[in-house]
Motif scaffolding. Sequence first.
Motif, PDB file in Angstrom:
ATOM      1  N   VAL A  90      -6.875  26.397 -39.034  1.00  0.00           N
ATOM      2  CA  VAL A  90      -6.472  27.588 -39.787  1.00  0.00           C
ATOM      3  C   VAL A  90      -4.949  27.705 -39.679  1.00  0.00           C
ATOM      4  O   VAL A  90      -4.391  27.544 -38.587  1.00  0.00           O
ATOM      5  N   ARG A  91      -4.299  27.986 -40.805  1.00  0.00           N
ATOM      6  CA  ARG A  91      -2.836  28.104 -40.799  1.00  0.00           C
ATOM      7  C   ARG A  91      -2.416  29.345 -40.016  1.00  0.00           C
ATOM      8  O   ARG A  91      -2.991  30.421 -40.168  1.00  0.00           O
ATOM      9  N   VAL A  92      -1.407  29.170 -39.186  1.00  0.00           N
ATOM     10  CA  VAL A  92      -0.947  30.255 -38.331  1.00  0.00           C
ATOM     11  C   VAL A  92      -0.157  31.266 -39.151  1.00  0.00           C
ATOM     12  O   VAL A  92       0.444  30.935 -40.186  1.00  0.00           O
ATOM     13  N   GLU A  93      -0.170  32.499 -38.680  1.00  0.00           N
ATOM     14  CA  GLU A  93       0.654  33.538 -39.321  1.00  0.00           C
ATOM     15  C   GLU A  93       2.061  33.522 -38.763  1.00  0.00           C
ATOM     16  O   GLU A  93       3.043  33.776 -39.483  1.00  0.00           O
ATOM     17  N   PHE A  94       2.172  33.246 -37.454  1.00  0.00           N
ATOM     18  CA  PHE A  94       3.471  33.253 -36.773  1.00  0.00           C
ATOM     19  C   PHE A  94       3.767  31.863 -36.211  1.00  0.00           C
ATOM     20  O   PHE A  94       2.859  31.155 -35.753  1.00  0.00           O
ATOM     21  N   ASN A  95       5.036  31.481 -36.216  1.00  0.00           N
ATOM     22  CA  ASN A  95       5.462  30.190 -35.672  1.00  0.00           C
ATOM     23  C   ASN A  95       6.007  30.343 -34.248  1.00  0.00           C
ATOM     24  O   ASN A  95       7.053  29.784 -33.899  1.00  0.00           O
ATOM     25  N   ASN A  96       5.301  31.082 -33.425  1.00  0.00           N
ATOM     26  CA  ASN A  96       5.742  31.289 -32.047  1.00  0.00           C
ATOM     27  C   ASN A  96       5.537  30.057 -31.175  1.00  0.00           C
ATOM     28  O   ASN A  96       6.205  29.892 -30.147  1.00  0.00           O
ATOM     29  N   GLY A  98       4.614  25.646 -31.442  1.00  0.00           N
ATOM     30  CA  GLY A  98       4.408  24.483 -32.289  1.00  0.00           C
ATOM     31  C   GLY A  98       5.497  24.327 -33.330  1.00  0.00           C
ATOM     32  O   GLY A  98       6.481  25.083 -33.378  1.00  0.00           O
ATOM     33  N   PRO A  99       5.343  23.371 -34.215  1.00  0.00           N
ATOM     34  CA  PRO A  99       6.364  23.106 -35.245  1.00  0.00           C
ATOM     35  C   PRO A  99       6.451  24.243 -36.253  1.00  0.00           C
ATOM     36  O   PRO A  99       5.467  24.946 -36.521  1.00  0.00           O
ATOM     37  N   ALA A 100       7.642  24.432 -36.794  1.00  0.00           N
ATOM     38  CA  ALA A 100       7.834  25.493 -37.782  1.00  0.00           C
ATOM     39  C   ALA A 100       7.142  25.164 -39.095  1.00  0.00           C
ATOM     40  O   ALA A 100       6.503  26.029 -39.710  1.00  0.00           O
ATOM     41  N   LEU A 101       7.267  23.922 -39.523  1.00  0.00           N
ATOM     42  CA  LEU A 101       6.660  23.493 -40.779  1.00  0.00           C
ATOM     43  C   LEU A 101       6.052  22.111 -40.605  1.00  0.00           C
ATOM     44  O   LEU A 101       6.568  21.278 -39.843  1.00  0.00           O
ATOM     45  N   VAL A 102       4.963  21.866 -41.333  1.00  0.00           N
ATOM     46  CA  VAL A 102       4.345  20.546 -41.400  1.00  0.00           C
ATOM     47  C   VAL A 102       4.087  20.258 -42.871  1.00  0.00           C
ATOM     48  O   VAL A 102       3.315  20.978 -43.522  1.00  0.00           O
ATOM     49  N   GLY A 104       6.053  20.850 -45.221  1.00  0.00           N
ATOM     50  CA  GLY A 104       6.551  21.977 -46.002  1.00  0.00           C
ATOM     51  C   GLY A 104       5.701  23.230 -45.925  1.00  0.00           C
ATOM     52  O   GLY A 104       5.978  24.216 -46.622  1.00  0.00           O
ATOM     53  N   GLN A 105       4.678  23.245 -45.092  1.00  0.00           N
ATOM     54  CA  GLN A 105       3.804  24.412 -44.953  1.00  0.00           C
ATOM     55  C   GLN A 105       3.696  24.825 -43.484  1.00  0.00           C
ATOM     56  O   GLN A 105       4.063  24.062 -42.575  1.00  0.00           O
ATOM     57  N   ARG A 106       3.214  26.035 -43.281  1.00  0.00           N
ATOM     58  CA  ARG A 106       2.977  26.473 -41.912  1.00  0.00           C
ATOM     59  C   ARG A 106       1.950  25.553 -41.245  1.00  0.00           C
ATOM     60  O   ARG A 106       1.007  25.105 -41.901  1.00  0.00           O
ATOM     61  N   PRO A 107       2.110  25.276 -39.968  1.00  0.00           N
ATOM     62  CA  PRO A 107       1.166  24.383 -39.292  1.00  0.00           C
ATOM     63  C   PRO A 107      -0.203  25.049 -39.122  1.00  0.00           C
ATOM     64  O   PRO A 107      -0.338  26.269 -39.227  1.00  0.00           O
ATOM     65  N   THR A 108      -1.195  24.223 -38.865  1.00  0.00           N
ATOM     66  CA  THR A 108      -2.551  24.725 -38.601  1.00  0.00           C
ATOM     67  C   THR A 108      -2.811  24.717 -37.095  1.00  0.00           C
ATOM     68  O   THR A 108      -2.234  23.917 -36.344  1.00  0.00           O
ATOM     69  N   ARG A 109      -3.679  25.604 -36.702  1.00  0.00           N
ATOM     70  CA  ARG A 109      -4.081  25.703 -35.293  1.00  0.00           C
ATOM     71  C   ARG A 109      -5.606  25.659 -35.230  1.00  0.00           C
ATOM     72  O   ARG A 109      -6.280  26.246 -36.089  1.00  0.00           O
ATOM     73  N   SER A 110      -6.153  25.019 -34.215  1.00  0.00           N
ATOM     74  CA  SER A 110      -7.604  24.952 -34.060  1.00  0.00           C
ATOM     75  C   SER A 110      -8.158  26.314 -33.662  1.00  0.00           C
ATOM     76  O   SER A 110      -7.700  26.932 -32.696  1.00  0.00           O
ATOM     77  N   ILE A 111      -9.134  26.771 -34.431  1.00  0.00           N
ATOM     78  CA  ILE A 111      -9.881  27.982 -34.107  1.00  0.00           C
ATOM     79  C   ILE A 111     -11.271  27.530 -33.671  1.00  0.00           C
ATOM     80  O   ILE A 111     -11.997  26.902 -34.436  1.00  0.00           O
ATOM     81  N   TRP A 112     -11.663  27.883 -32.467  1.00  0.00           N
ATOM     82  CA  TRP A 112     -12.882  27.354 -31.860  1.00  0.00           C
ATOM     83  C   TRP A 112     -14.056  28.289 -32.151  1.00  0.00           C
ATOM     84  O   TRP A 112     -14.351  29.212 -31.403  1.00  0.00           O
ATOM     85  N   TYR A 113     -14.735  28.003 -33.263  1.00  0.00           N
ATOM     86  CA  TYR A 113     -15.890  28.836 -33.621  1.00  0.00           C
ATOM     87  C   TYR A 113     -17.045  28.659 -32.643  1.00  0.00           C
ATOM     88  O   TYR A 113     -17.907  29.534 -32.527  1.00  0.00           O
ATOM     89  N   ALA A 114     -17.069  27.531 -31.924  1.00  0.00           N
ATOM     90  CA  ALA A 114     -18.113  27.334 -30.903  1.00  0.00           C
ATOM     91  C   ALA A 114     -18.040  28.437 -29.846  1.00  0.00           C
ATOM     92  O   ALA A 114     -19.069  28.874 -29.316  1.00  0.00           O
ATOM     93  N   ARG A 115     -16.831  28.890 -29.548  1.00  0.00           N
ATOM     94  CA  ARG A 115     -16.670  29.964 -28.563  1.00  0.00           C
ATOM     95  C   ARG A 115     -17.282  31.268 -29.071  1.00  0.00           C
ATOM     96  O   ARG A 115     -17.930  31.995 -28.315  1.00  0.00           O
ATOM     97  N   TYR A 116     -17.103  31.567 -30.347  1.00  0.00           N
ATOM     98  CA  TYR A 116     -17.631  32.810 -30.902  1.00  0.00           C
ATOM     99  C   TYR A 116     -19.158  32.767 -31.009  1.00  0.00           C
ATOM    100  O   TYR A 116     -19.826  33.794 -30.864  1.00  0.00           O
ATOM    101  N   GLY A 226      -4.541  35.064 -32.684  1.00  0.00           N
ATOM    102  CA  GLY A 226      -3.799  36.028 -33.487  1.00  0.00           C
ATOM    103  C   GLY A 226      -2.319  35.717 -33.610  1.00  0.00           C
ATOM    104  O   GLY A 226      -1.795  35.538 -34.705  1.00  0.00           O
ATOM    105  N   GLY A 227      -1.610  35.644 -32.478  1.00  0.00           N
ATOM    106  CA  GLY A 227      -0.155  35.533 -32.508  1.00  0.00           C
ATOM    107  C   GLY A 227       0.399  34.135 -32.357  1.00  0.00           C
ATOM    108  O   GLY A 227       1.616  33.937 -32.510  1.00  0.00           O
ATOM    109  N   ASN A 228      -0.451  33.136 -32.010  1.00  0.00           N
ATOM    110  CA  ASN A 228       0.018  31.757 -31.817  1.00  0.00           C
ATOM    111  C   ASN A 228       1.187  31.725 -30.838  1.00  0.00           C
ATOM    112  O   ASN A 228       2.213  31.083 -31.081  1.00  0.00           O
TER     113      ASN A 228
END
Length: 335
Positions: A90-96, A98-102, A104-116, A226-228
């Motif tokens: 899922v693309r991050v909202e904040f670039n706190n 990891g890389p700023a861009l990948v 030309g787009q915001r980077p993605t971060r793994s969201i672990w649905y197995a946890r939910y 949420g905040g990356n």
Amino acid sequence: MNAAPQLLKRAGNMALSSNPTVADIDITTHGSDWLWAVFSVMATTGLLTMVWSLKVSRGERAFHYLSAAILATASVAYFSMASDLGATPVRVEFNNYGPALVDGQRPTRSIWYARYIDWTITTPLLLLEILLVSGLPLSTVFITIFFDLVMIITGLIGSLVESTYKWGFYTMGCVAMFYVFWVIYGPGLKSASHLGDDFKKAYLYSSLVLTILWTLYPVAWGLADGGNVISPDGEMVFYGVLDLLAKPVFALFHLFSLRRCNYSSLHLKSGKFSDYEDLSANHFRSMESGKAGEAGVAGNGVNGAGVNGNTVGSDTTGANVLHPAPATQMHNVTQ
């Protein structure tokens, strides 16, 4: 000479090689190692809980089985995450972090649905471990579990949203969590106090442990999904420590705290038929004997009570005869 290093390499954690990462910001082998360790603790404690249940009366294993179910579910979830499975990018909202861009787009971060998925099953069971000790009515238990599910599902939806609207779901989840806390410390604590001091202490101490830990989960969510802000490995450590305390540690603590409580006061006796099979059989035979006796009352050659005080008997031919009640006989004589 090269065989030993190759053997060690093959014996190591190959999860990320077999199941490559799916996002720009994802776990490393160190994070996977930590997840395998948590899985081992969950699985081992679950097995020990099942062994412990064998030493308890068959009708008093409800809390042992609840704990075992919680730990078994968590073991599956951590096996999935340690294997680098059960996540989606899922693309991050904040670039706190990891890389700023990948590309030309915001980077993605793994969201672990197995946890939910894990939390959707285990948090209601954890609530049951507490609420069943409170003596609350089932209606209150049901609505509390519903808001617990709202808390988890809104967290999942919010983590999958790329825009700032994710914080709306986050707020809904926090409101649902505070409602659960209100039930625990309001009606729940009041109800548990009516069951005696032992139940009140067990309920209060277990509630304090669980709710304090649960307040830290929204913090972890805000720093990770949420905040990356923190790395995925840091996320795994944060959630892993919380899950270890909220599941195996809490389960053992809760089971030990209930040892002094009178289980029968909760009216949760399970396995009634098997525990009282002999008593049930005797009761069945008594009922059959009673029915046979009632049938004999109306049979030939047996005297017994009839309708409206009359008696049932037999005449010299063996036929059933309805004799008047004594009061009726005396009335006929006087006439």
